[in-house]
Design a protein around this motif. Structure first.
Motif, PDB file in Angstrom:
ATOM      1  N   GLY A  87      52.109 -45.651  37.926  1.00 19.72           N
ATOM      2  CA  GLY A  87      51.719 -44.960  39.159  1.00 19.72           C
ATOM      3  C   GLY A  87      51.203 -45.930  40.201  1.00 19.72           C
ATOM      4  N   THR A 122      53.182 -46.969  43.633  1.00 21.53           N
ATOM      5  CA  THR A 122      52.559 -46.903  44.954  1.00 21.53           C
ATOM      6  C   THR A 122      52.768 -48.207  45.714  1.00 21.53           C
ATOM      7  OG1 THR A 122      50.903 -45.361  44.108  1.00 21.53           O
ATOM      8  CG2 THR A 122      50.385 -46.485  46.164  1.00 21.53           C
ATOM      9  N   SER A 160      55.454 -48.435  48.858  1.00 22.22           N
ATOM     10  CA  SER A 160      54.845 -48.790  50.149  1.00 22.22           C
ATOM     11  C   SER A 160      55.532 -50.003  50.752  1.00 22.22           C
ATOM     12  CB  SER A 160      53.351 -49.070  49.973  1.00 22.22           C
ATOM     13  OG  SER A 160      52.689 -47.940  49.495  1.00 22.22           O
TER      14      SER A 160
END
Length: 149
Positions: free
Chosen positions: A25, A29, A33
């Motif tokens: 996770g 991210t 991004s």
């Protein structure tokens, strides 16, 4: 005999997945991004490569803290993690480029004028490709590098 081996492997995988979800996770991210921010300027392939590097380092570092490490040397483990990540990168690139190809075939003007310059498009395609690549990465990482504590 093979059914029992399959069941045992599936059981180990399902026990490992919750631990992997936290590490992946954070890596997801970071990966998404970076890819979303860079795609409009650098394109799909370069952005995916740069995002992969940062995501892999994040994943490996996080999993070192929250799971039990299988190997004696961390450098060897990082190398194996990078190789597993290359498989994931390959899966991601195939899916990302396939989506781009289909979008161009469907409506070339829409793709070149809007989608190719959109961070939302980059985000949505990366979510799709990462979701598919997750199965490969989680199973290989659990098999070779980490296990639940």
């Amino acid at each position: 005999m093979k059914l029992n081996t399959f069941k045992l492997g599936l059981k180990k995988y399902l026990e490992f997945v919750p631990f992997y979800l936290f590490g992946s996770g954070l890596a997801f991210t970071v990966d998404i991004s970076i890819f979303t921010l860079l795609r409009t300027n650098l394109g799909t392939n370069y952005s995916a490569l740069i995002a992969y590097i940062f995501g892999t380092i994040t994943s490996f570092s996080t999993l070192l803290f929250i799971t039990k490490y299988r190997l004696n040397k961390k450098r060897v483990g990082l190398l194996i993690h990078l190789l597993i990540g290359l498989g994931t990168l390959l899966i991601n690139l195939i899916i990302l480029n396939s989506i781009d190809y289909i979008a161009k075939l469907y409506n070339y003007f829409l793709y070149t004028q809007i989608l190719n310059n959109s961070n939302y498009y980059a985000l949505s395609t990366k979510v799709i490709s990462s979701g598919i690549g997750f199965i490969w990465t989680s199973s290989m990482t659990g098999k070779f590098l980490f296990k639940k504590k």
